[in-house]
Design a protein around this motif. Structure first.
Motif, mmCIF file in Angstrom:
data_model
loop_
_atom_site.group_PDB
_atom_site.id
_atom_site.type_symbol
_atom_site.label_atom_id
_atom_site.label_comp_id
_atom_site.label_asym_id
_atom_site.label_seq_id
_atom_site.Cartn_x
_atom_site.Cartn_y
_atom_site.Cartn_z
ATOM 1 N N PHE A 125 -3.811 21.008 -11.673
ATOM 2 C CA PHE A 125 -2.786 21.098 -10.624
ATOM 3 C C PHE A 125 -2.130 19.756 -10.317
ATOM 4 C CE2 PHE A 125 -5.647 24.719 -10.030
ATOM 5 C CZ PHE A 125 -4.713 25.739 -10.157
ATOM 6 N N ARG A 126 -2.323 18.802 -11.193
ATOM 7 C CA ARG A 126 -1.644 17.517 -11.042
ATOM 8 C C ARG A 126 -0.126 17.734 -11.134
ATOM 9 N NH1 ARG A 126 -4.234 13.947 -14.983
ATOM 10 N NH2 ARG A 126 -5.810 13.758 -13.332
ATOM 11 N N GLY A 127 0.594 17.112 -10.225
ATOM 12 C CA GLY A 127 2.045 17.205 -10.254
ATOM 13 C C GLY A 127 2.624 18.409 -9.540
ATOM 14 N N MET A 128 1.776 19.275 -8.967
ATOM 15 C CA MET A 128 2.267 20.468 -8.286
ATOM 16 C C MET A 128 2.858 20.103 -6.924
ATOM 17 S SD MET A 128 1.687 23.097 -10.224
ATOM 18 C CE MET A 128 0.793 23.396 -11.769
ATOM 19 N N THR A 129 3.836 20.893 -6.504
ATOM 20 C CA THR A 129 4.460 20.690 -5.193
ATOM 21 C C THR A 129 4.762 22.036 -4.561
ATOM 22 O OG1 THR A 129 6.756 20.700 -5.991
ATOM 23 C CG2 THR A 129 5.596 18.574 -5.981
ATOM 24 N N ALA A 130 4.968 22.017 -3.253
ATOM 25 C CA ALA A 130 5.529 23.189 -2.587
ATOM 26 C C ALA A 130 6.973 23.370 -3.035
ATOM 27 C CB ALA A 130 5.458 23.006 -1.070
ATOM 28 N N ARG A 131 7.538 24.512 -2.779
ATOM 29 C CA ARG A 131 8.929 24.772 -3.163
ATOM 30 C C ARG A 131 9.871 23.813 -2.444
ATOM 31 N NH1 ARG A 131 9.951 31.207 -2.832
ATOM 32 N NH2 ARG A 131 11.802 30.366 -1.809
ATOM 33 N N PRO A 132 10.947 23.398 -3.090
ATOM 34 C CA PRO A 132 11.892 22.475 -2.436
ATOM 35 C C PRO A 132 12.460 23.032 -1.137
ATOM 36 C CG PRO A 132 12.318 22.585 -4.793
ATOM 37 C CD PRO A 132 11.301 23.647 -4.497
ATOM 38 N N ASP A 133 12.594 24.361 -1.055
ATOM 39 C CA ASP A 133 13.166 24.964 0.151
ATOM 40 C C ASP A 133 12.097 25.447 1.136
ATOM 41 O OD1 ASP A 133 12.211 27.023 -1.402
ATOM 42 O OD2 ASP A 133 13.924 28.349 -1.083
ATOM 43 N N GLU A 134 10.819 25.103 0.876
ATOM 44 C CA GLU A 134 9.755 25.531 1.790
ATOM 45 C C GLU A 134 9.981 24.913 3.164
ATOM 46 O OE1 GLU A 134 7.600 27.795 2.965
ATOM 47 O OE2 GLU A 134 6.616 27.721 0.979
ATOM 48 N N HIS A 135 9.663 25.672 4.209
ATOM 49 C CA HIS A 135 9.866 25.160 5.567
ATOM 50 C C HIS A 135 8.777 25.715 6.477
ATOM 51 C CE1 HIS A 135 11.787 29.120 5.551
ATOM 52 N NE2 HIS A 135 11.550 29.163 6.845
ATOM 53 N N ASN A 136 8.668 25.115 7.649
ATOM 54 C CA ASN A 136 7.777 25.608 8.682
ATOM 55 C C ASN A 136 8.256 25.045 10.018
ATOM 56 O OD1 ASN A 136 5.462 26.786 9.982
ATOM 57 N ND2 ASN A 136 4.424 26.684 8.000
ATOM 58 N N CYS A 137 7.725 25.602 11.086
ATOM 59 C CA CYS A 137 8.197 25.253 12.418
ATOM 60 C C CYS A 137 7.719 23.845 12.808
ATOM 61 C CB CYS A 137 7.681 26.282 13.418
ATOM 62 S SG CYS A 137 8.041 25.889 15.143
ATOM 63 N N GLU A 138 8.650 22.977 13.123
ATOM 64 C CA GLU A 138 8.278 21.612 13.537
ATOM 65 C C GLU A 138 7.482 21.615 14.830
ATOM 66 O OE1 GLU A 138 10.822 18.250 13.404
ATOM 67 O OE2 GLU A 138 12.135 19.117 11.868
ATOM 68 N N CYS A 139 7.777 22.564 15.720
ATOM 69 C CA CYS A 139 7.095 22.595 17.010
ATOM 70 C C CYS A 139 5.633 22.998 16.863
ATOM 71 C CB CYS A 139 7.785 23.574 17.960
ATOM 72 S SG CYS A 139 9.472 23.101 18.403
ATOM 73 N N HIS A 140 5.341 23.894 15.917
ATOM 74 C CA HIS A 140 3.994 24.449 15.832
ATOM 75 C C HIS A 140 3.226 24.002 14.600
ATOM 76 C CE1 HIS A 140 6.182 27.366 18.447
ATOM 77 N NE2 HIS A 140 5.049 27.299 19.120
ATOM 78 N N TRP A 141 3.916 23.595 13.548
ATOM 79 C CA TRP A 141 3.190 23.218 12.340
ATOM 80 C C TRP A 141 3.148 21.712 12.127
ATOM 81 C CZ3 TRP A 141 4.370 20.609 7.823
ATOM 82 C CH2 TRP A 141 3.313 20.571 6.889
ATOM 83 N N GLY A 142 4.311 21.067 12.118
ATOM 84 C CA GLY A 142 4.336 19.635 11.859
ATOM 85 C C GLY A 142 5.743 19.139 11.602
ATOM 86 N N SER A 143 5.846 17.858 11.386
ATOM 87 C CA SER A 143 7.155 17.215 11.284
ATOM 88 C C SER A 143 7.784 17.431 9.911
ATOM 89 C CB SER A 143 7.003 15.714 11.535
ATOM 90 O OG SER A 143 6.286 15.117 10.465
ATOM 91 N N ALA A 144 9.086 17.112 9.837
ATOM 92 C CA ALA A 144 9.791 17.176 8.565
ATOM 93 C C ALA A 144 9.195 16.184 7.569
ATOM 94 C CB ALA A 144 11.274 16.886 8.788
ATOM 95 N N GLU A 145 8.749 15.049 8.059
ATOM 96 C CA GLU A 145 8.141 14.050 7.182
ATOM 97 C C GLU A 145 6.847 14.579 6.574
ATOM 98 O OE1 GLU A 145 9.213 13.493 10.246
ATOM 99 O OE2 GLU A 145 10.921 12.138 9.905
ATOM 100 N N GLU A 146 6.061 15.304 7.381
ATOM 101 C CA GLU A 146 4.827 15.880 6.853
ATOM 102 C C GLU A 146 5.123 16.982 5.844
ATOM 103 O OE1 GLU A 146 1.547 15.381 10.374
ATOM 104 O OE2 GLU A 146 3.179 16.790 10.731
ATOM 105 N N LEU A 147 6.131 17.798 6.141
ATOM 106 C CA LEU A 147 6.515 18.845 5.198
ATOM 107 C C LEU A 147 6.961 18.245 3.874
ATOM 108 C CD1 LEU A 147 6.969 21.874 4.726
ATOM 109 C CD2 LEU A 147 9.265 21.596 5.682
ATOM 110 N N ALA A 148 7.663 17.117 3.949
ATOM 111 C CA ALA A 148 8.123 16.461 2.731
ATOM 112 C C ALA A 148 6.966 16.029 1.843
ATOM 113 C CB ALA A 148 9.001 15.256 3.087
ATOM 114 N N LEU A 149 5.812 15.717 2.438
ATOM 115 C CA LEU A 149 4.650 15.309 1.647
ATOM 116 C C LEU A 149 4.147 16.451 0.762
ATOM 117 C CD1 LEU A 149 2.619 13.218 4.249
ATOM 118 C CD2 LEU A 149 3.921 12.365 2.296
ATOM 119 N N LEU A 150 4.300 17.692 1.239
ATOM 120 C CA LEU A 150 3.890 18.832 0.429
ATOM 121 C C LEU A 150 4.820 19.035 -0.770
ATOM 122 C CD1 LEU A 150 2.925 21.496 3.133
ATOM 123 C CD2 LEU A 150 1.434 19.940 1.882
#
Length: 261
Positions: A29-54
């Protein structure tokens, strides 16, 4: 230090197998990423910066972000998120640092949501081998970090079935594996005598009643013999025996433990 580590692994075949399985996950699984368009709620899950890490491959996540990533139930593509975090997630699980809110069945549900068994063989097989390697290590290694009953629950919830994990248990016939069964039975007997599965089923496709029935059948069959061989107390053996009695006979038995539900 490395030589001593290799010698230690040589003495512990289950640890050696588990180490190889973890390494295989890292390579697969080296090199795997979440989908480029993956998203989640900033209020309940986390920041855009954290989402970018996925969406960035091979960057280690801090423990809290990793936990939020595997616990979230609302990803557009949970399978892609799971593949992204699997190498780190597996190591955290083995080290006993997953920190589920309730039990390791939550981590198993994360695997189930990713539908890993439907992945191509070159992805599904390393996951399957990791689960089996971890399970066998929990049964046979006296230094296993996570209790065997919790690893069992995790594997069952991840796969939706008991069969492969009970088969592994039957193959491991040593005293330590028998003792792990006694420990698990002591954890499970209260819920099972109350006609409940001893863990929460979180994935809607899993049949809770079928799992409970199969577990009880195994405990009354191969498991009963193993319990006797484990040196389990007579009281515990009677509680497992009671699982084979219908309601009134069970409650009227002189060995009924007086549980209230």
């Amino acid at each position: 230090m490395k030589a001593r580590h290799l010698l230690h692994l040589a003495d512990r075949p289950a640890q050696r197998r588990l180490s190889a399985a973890l390494e295989n996950l890292a390579v697969t699984f080296r090199g795997m990423t979440a989908r480029p368009d993956e998203h989640n709620c900033e209020c309940h899950w986390g920041s855009a910066e954290e989402l970018a890490l996925l969406k960035t491959p091979d960057v280690e996540l801090d423990p809290d972000l990793l936990r939020r990533a595997w616990q979230a139930t609302d990803w557009t593509d949970h399978a892609a998120v799971l593949r992204r975090i699997l190498p780190q997630f597996a190591k955290v699980l083995v080290a006993g640092r997953a920190e589920p809110l309730f039990g390791l069945e939550e981590a198993g549900s994360s695997f189930a949501r990713g539908r890993w068994q439907q992945w191509p063989d070159d992805h599904a097989d390393p996951v399957r081998e990791f689960l089996h390697a971890w399970w066998v290590e929990s049964l046979t290694d006296p230094d296993a970090v996570v209790p065997a009953d919790q690893v069992f629950v995790m594997c069952v919830e991840a796969s939706g079935t008991l069969g492969p994990w009970l088969a592994d248990w039957e193959e491991q016939t040593g005293h330590l594996s028998d003792r792990r069964l006694a420990e698990a039975a002591a954890e499970w007997e209260y819920e099972l005598l109350g006609e409940s599965l001893p863990w929460s089923v979180g994935w809607y496709e899993h049949d809770e009643d079928k799992l409970r029935t199969e577990l009880v059948s195994w405990l009354l069959g191969p498991g009963a013999k193993r319990l006797r061989e484990s040196g389990a107390s007579e009281d515990l053996q009677h509680r497992i025996r009671l699982l084979g009695l219908p309601g009134d006979d069970r409650w009227m038995d002189p060995h009924w433990p007086g549980h209230r539900y």
